[in-house]
Design an enzyme around this catalytic site. Sequence first.
Site: not given
Length: 464
Positions: A111-112
């Site tokens: 998700f980063k």
Amino acid sequence: MRYVSTRGAAPVLDFAGATLAGLASDGGLYVPETWPTLSQDEIAGLAGLSYAETAARVMQPFIGDSLKDGELRALCEAAYGRFSHVAVTPLVQLDHDQWLLELFHGPTLAFKDVALQLLGLLFERFLTGTDQRLTIVGATSGDTGSAAIDAVAGRENIDVFMLHPEGRVSDVQRRQMTTVLSPNVFNIAIRGDFDTAQGLVKAMFNDAAFAGRFRLSAVNSINWARLMAQVVYYFYAGVRLGAPDRAVAYSVPTGNFGDVFAGYVAAKMGLPVARLIVATNVNDILARALATGDYSRAAVIPTPTPSMDIQVSSNFERLLFDLAGRDGPALAAQMQGFETSGAMRLTNAQRDGAATLFTSDRADLDDMTMAMRWASEAAGQVIDPHTAIALAAARRADLDVPIVTLATAHPAKFRDTVERATGLRPAMPGRVGDLFDREERYDTVDASFAAISGYIAERASPLA
């Protein structure tokens, strides 16, 4: 839009200044001076838009005059054009009220990427035409490092120094960082845990003698621009499940509190959020703080969810600041007490304010394993262990609204844990399939301020 520090003593900055600064000079974190809001019609108008267009509309109020008309949209299209799924963050239904929001379709499978692909472009945009060279210093519990490195590797006028705890990230997570051989990338394995690494990063920002020599910035979620970009997928999922006419709950695997705080920001902007479930593993400082008001650090227990093996959650400071009347000096005293003693009590205002939106839950190894098995057997979905922590919490929640579990990493990043739980060994996606054939490069350094700051000082470009 102006940005103020949670500790009240740093200069007020515009969006570009806050993005390049990362951590405030008084040790606090930058937040918008006021929360912008979207009307019900504006939220409804997000339905059916592409992810890049949604991102531009949600983030525009935070940008102010730092970007010209159309620039933000162009940056969003460039950032999200690298994702392998056209929806960027697609929703997957598990049963009648449980959903997954897949946030792992970016280049490093976590998700980063959603925030850091954009942040890398923002750094480059704000440095263009200047003679500045940015020195990014960050700490990672697994995914931030690879996403940040992918976002800035090879970019002009940027060096990145990324600290990770030796032996406490998965082999895939490590290799996604250490096989990037760009000359502006420096990987550092420290002999310590993530909290130690994060503490060293903050110490370098707060040490005038060191920080004054370089143009330091951050890619951790202490950087407001990164957190801002994470607000978008709460809106993207919410409108697809009926917002603004229906509220939605979100269950978030939580370590450093940045991802779930983005949900809080979405709620402040007007998105109808029924609940934010703060799902922790056995390193449960946040669950304890929200349930009892006791924010006390303990020894970090290594687990199969290394990105959550944290006992000091940096972004929690942003929530405490907002819930306590935005009193910077009072919050500074509260945080300095915690930094000295390792313990503090939340005020009544902080506890009561958090309780209106947040629910906490702690999931152990058995909970994680059972959630992974249920997802595989009942819904045909293979999930990573961090997502499983949040799914376990979501399935225990007694709510009468759709619950979206944030799926924060591709299961192939944790192949051994997934295989032990489900009997299935997820394959690496084709775009990173040769990861284990690539050369690694990193240095192992003692977890001391002198050793780490000395290492960086020898390699970073000083201010002109």
